[in-house]
Design a protein around this motif. Structure first.
Motif, PDB file in Angstrom:
ATOM      1  N   GLN A 100       0.827  -1.211   0.000  1.00  0.00           N
ATOM      2  CA  GLN A 100       0.000   0.000   0.000  1.00  0.00           C
ATOM      3  C   GLN A 100       0.859   1.257   0.000  1.00  0.00           C
ATOM      4  O   GLN A 100       0.580   2.206  -0.748  1.00  0.00           O
ATOM      5  CB  GLN A 100      -0.946   0.007   1.204  1.00  0.00           C
ATOM      6  CG  GLN A 100      -1.973   1.132   1.157  1.00  0.00           C
ATOM      7  CD  GLN A 100      -2.859   1.039  -0.079  1.00  0.00           C
ATOM      8  OE1 GLN A 100      -3.655   0.109  -0.224  1.00  0.00           O
ATOM      9  NE2 GLN A 100      -2.735   2.003  -0.995  1.00  0.00           N
ATOM     10  N   ASP A 104       0.924   4.052  -2.920  1.00  0.00           N
ATOM     11  CA  ASP A 104       0.714   5.469  -2.629  1.00  0.00           C
ATOM     12  C   ASP A 104       1.814   6.321  -3.243  1.00  0.00           C
ATOM     13  O   ASP A 104       1.555   7.404  -3.801  1.00  0.00           O
ATOM     14  CB  ASP A 104       0.648   5.702  -1.118  1.00  0.00           C
ATOM     15  CG  ASP A 104      -0.599   5.099  -0.483  1.00  0.00           C
ATOM     16  OD1 ASP A 104      -1.564   4.806  -1.230  1.00  0.00           O
ATOM     17  OD2 ASP A 104      -0.600   4.904   0.750  1.00  0.00           O
ATOM     18  N   LYS A 166      -6.753   2.473  -2.600  1.00  0.00           N
ATOM     19  CA  LYS A 166      -6.498   1.533  -1.509  1.00  0.00           C
ATOM     20  C   LYS A 166      -6.822   0.100  -1.960  1.00  0.00           C
ATOM     21  O   LYS A 166      -7.865  -0.152  -2.562  1.00  0.00           O
ATOM     22  CB  LYS A 166      -7.338   1.876  -0.272  1.00  0.00           C
ATOM     23  CG  LYS A 166      -7.045   3.256   0.305  1.00  0.00           C
ATOM     24  CD  LYS A 166      -5.601   3.377   0.778  1.00  0.00           C
ATOM     25  CE  LYS A 166      -5.319   4.766   1.375  1.00  0.00           C
ATOM     26  NZ  LYS A 166      -3.893   4.909   1.740  1.00  0.00           N
TER      27      LYS A 166
END
Length: 318
Positions: A100, A104, A166
Motif C-alpha cells: 500500500q 501510494d 487503496k
C-alpha cells in the motif's frame, strides 16, 4: 372359450400396464441415482462488500470453489500458501502495508521511492506459494474454479483497488483458510477446452477447436511461472466485451502497478467471468463458465499483455 379368451386378454393388458409402471419406476430410480452421483460439493465464497464469507477449513486434493460476487465492485480471490509459522497477522503487519505504501508513492509520481519501499518486504515473502484462485469476477457474476490443494495454511486475498487507490486487502478482503491432510476424494474434472500459459509463448491453445456456447470447462496448464514487472505471476482471466471496447484500455487496466490499473470502476463494456489465478510451474487447474454469444478475451494480469501474447480473443456464435 370366448370368456376365457377375454380373461386372457385382460391379464395381458394388466401385465403390460404393470410392466410399464415397473419400467418407469426403474427408470426414475436410475435417473435419481445419476442425479445423486452427479452432485458436486463446492466451497462457496461470497463477497457482499469488502469481505470473503466462506468456511475456514477444507480438505486437500481437488476442490471446486464457487465465488459469488454480490458486491458492486470487481473482485477475485487468490490463495497464498504461507510458510510455516507465518499467519495472516504477519501478512497484515509486514506485507500489506508495504504494497500500500508503494502504491501510494506510485500515485504521487515517485516510482523510485516506491521501488525502495517494495524492498522492505520481509524475507519470508519469497516463500509464499501463490496457489491459484478465481480470475476477476464482475459484480453480480459467479466464478467457478477447481484447484488441487496441498495441505497447509493459506491466506485468501483480493488486491483490486478502490477508487481512492487503496487495495481491497487492506480494507478487509483477506482471511485464512486451512487445508487439512484429509483428502477430499473429489476427481479431477474433465475439460472441453485446453489452454497453456508460459512466459515465452504466452497464452496458447488450439484455435481450430474453440469452445461452443453453453456451459464449458476450461483446463489451464502453467508451463512455467515468473515474477513479472508488477511483482505478480501470470494467470488467466476470461472477459466478455462489447463491440466498442478498446482492448488496449483493458490491457492497461490489468496492471495494478499503473495508477489507473486494477482500480474501480472497471472499464465499461467489460464483464469478468472468472478464470484461474497465479499458480506454480507445472500446475493444472480448471474453470467453468456459461458461454453466451459474443466477444471474449483471455488475458493475464500482467503489464504489456499484447506483446507477451497474453491477450487472446475469440467469438462465440449462435
Amino acid at each position: 372359450m370366448k370368456k376365457l379368451h377375454h380373461l386372457t386378454s385382460v391379464k395381458i393388458i394388466v401385465g403390460l400396464i404393470l410392466l410399464f409402471f415397473i419400467f418407469q419406476a426403474c427408470k426414475t430410480e436410475k435417473k435419481d441415482a445419476i442425479k445423486e452421483t452427479d452432485k458436486e460439493e463446492v466451497v462457496e465464497i461470497i463477497t457482499n462488500a469488502m469481505d470473503f464469507q466462506s468456511i475456514d477449513t477444507i480438505s486437500s486434493g481437488w476442490n471446486t470453489f464457487k465465488y459469488i460476487n454480490k458486491s458492486e465492485e470487481t473482485h477475485f480471490f487468490l490463495l497464498e500458501k504461507y510458510p510455516v509459522n507465518k499467519s495472516i497477522n504477519d501478512g497484515r503487519v509486514e506485507v500489506f502495508p508495504v504494497f500500500q505504501n508503494g502504491m501510494d508513492l506510485i500515485n504521487e509520481g515517485k516510482p523510485e521511492e516506491a521501488l525502495k519501499e517494495f524492498g522492505n518486504l520481509p524475507e519470508w515473502y519469497s516463500e509464499i506459494v501463490f496457489s491459484g484462485g478465481s480470475g476477476l469476477v464482475s459484480p453480480g457474476e459467479t466464478g467457478i474454479t477447481t484447484l488441487n490443494m496441498k495441505p497447509g495454511y493459506y491466506v485468501m486475498e483480493c488486491y483490486v483497488k478502490m477508487e481512492n487507490g487503496k487495495f481491497h486487502s487492506v480494507m478487509g478482503m483477506s482471511k485464512p483458510i486451512i487445508v487439512t491432510n484429509s483428502e477430499s476424494g473429489n476427481s479431477e474434472p474433465s475439460e472441453n477446452f485446453s489452454i497453456s500459459i508460459s512466459s515465452d509463448q504466452g497464452i496458447t491453445y488450439d484455435a481450430t477447436k474453440l469452445p461452443l456456447k453453453g456451459v464449458r470447462s476450461f483446463e489451464v496448464t502453467f508451463i512455467d511461472q515468473i515474477t513479472h514487472e508488477n511483482f505478480v505471476g501470470h494467470d488467466i482471466n476470461l472477459v466478455r466485451y462489447d463491440d466498442n471496447v478498446d482492448l488496449k484500455d483493458l490491457e492497461s487496466w490489468m496492471n495494478w502497478a499503473d495508477p489507473k490499473g486494477l482500480i474501480a470502476p472497471a472499464p465499461q463494456g467489460i464483464t469478468f467471468l472468472g478464470g484461474v489465478n497465479d499458480m506454480p510451474a507445472g500446475s493444472t487447474a480448471y474453470f467453468r463458465v456459461n458461454l453466451k454469444p459474443g466477444n471474449y478475451a483471455l488475458i493475464s494480469e500482467v503489464p504489456n499483455t499484447i506483446s507477451k501474447n497474453m491477450l487472446k480473443t475469440f467469438k462465440i456464435t449462435e
